[in-house]
Scaffold this motif. Structure first.
Motif, PDB file in Angstrom:
ATOM      1  N   GLY A   1     -19.864  28.553  36.549  1.00 54.38           N
ATOM      2  CA  GLY A   1     -20.539  29.672  37.193  1.00 54.38           C
ATOM      3  C   GLY A   1     -21.813  30.111  36.512  1.00 54.38           C
ATOM      4  O   GLY A   1     -22.357  31.165  36.840  1.00 54.38           O
ATOM      5  N   LEU A   2     -22.301  29.337  35.568  1.00 58.98           N
ATOM      6  CA  LEU A   2     -23.502  29.730  34.837  1.00 58.98           C
ATOM      7  C   LEU A   2     -24.730  29.741  35.748  1.00 58.98           C
ATOM      8  O   LEU A   2     -25.517  30.695  35.738  1.00 58.98           O
ATOM      9  N   LEU A   3     -24.878  28.714  36.566  1.00 55.16           N
ATOM     10  CA  LEU A   3     -26.021  28.651  37.474  1.00 55.16           C
ATOM     11  C   LEU A   3     -25.970  29.790  38.481  1.00 55.16           C
ATOM     12  O   LEU A   3     -26.985  30.438  38.759  1.00 55.16           O
ATOM     13  N   ALA A   4     -24.792  30.064  39.030  1.00 54.74           N
ATOM     14  CA  ALA A   4     -24.664  31.144  40.009  1.00 54.74           C
ATOM     15  C   ALA A   4     -25.021  32.487  39.383  1.00 54.74           C
ATOM     16  O   ALA A   4     -25.652  33.336  40.021  1.00 54.74           O
ATOM     17  N   LYS A   5     -24.633  32.698  38.145  1.00 56.08           N
ATOM     18  CA  LYS A   5     -24.934  33.952  37.459  1.00 56.08           C
ATOM     19  C   LYS A   5     -26.448  34.123  37.297  1.00 56.08           C
ATOM     20  O   LYS A   5     -26.997  35.184  37.606  1.00 56.08           O
ATOM     21  N   TYR A   6     -27.117  33.097  36.840  1.00 56.15           N
ATOM     22  CA  TYR A   6     -28.553  33.191  36.652  1.00 56.15           C
ATOM     23  C   TYR A   6     -29.299  33.273  37.977  1.00 56.15           C
ATOM     24  O   TYR A   6     -30.285  34.000  38.099  1.00 56.15           O
ATOM     25  N   LEU A   7     -28.860  32.531  38.982  1.00 55.75           N
ATOM     26  CA  LEU A   7     -29.514  32.613  40.291  1.00 55.75           C
ATOM     27  C   LEU A   7     -29.369  34.008  40.876  1.00 55.75           C
ATOM     28  O   LEU A   7     -30.315  34.555  41.443  1.00 55.75           O
ATOM     29  N   TRP A   8     -28.181  34.599  40.773  1.00 54.34           N
ATOM     30  CA  TRP A   8     -27.956  35.938  41.308  1.00 54.34           C
ATOM     31  C   TRP A   8     -28.890  36.940  40.621  1.00 54.34           C
ATOM     32  O   TRP A   8     -29.519  37.776  41.272  1.00 54.34           O
TER      33      TRP A   8
END
Length: 75
Positions: A13-20
């Motif tokens: 979920g690292l990418l989703a966290k940064y994208l959000w």
């Protein structure tokens, strides 16, 4: 020598966290820029057009241009 326990890095979920985070930031920035443009660009321009056309006389403007020789075929 004391050993300390390192925390595990976040992998899932690292990418989703940064994208959000960046998407929310960009939306906020977009609304700020849109409001800035509306109140410093669009509204003064609308007011200037309204003020100009409030007392605009197209026939007087045409006669002034005709007298100065702007039109060749209008006598």
């Amino acid at each position: 020598m004391a050993s300390s326990v390192l925390t595990k890095p976040q992998m899932y979920g690292l990418l989703a966290k940064y994208l959000w985070f960046h998407i929310v930031g960009e939306v906020v920035l977009f609304w700020q820029v849109a409001a800035l443009y509306k109140f410093t660009g669009a509204e003064p321009r609308k007011k200037a057009y309204t003020d100009f056309y409030r007392n605009y006389n197209s026939m007087k403007d045409f006669e002034d241009m005709r007298k100065t020789g702007t039109f060749q075929n209008a006598k």
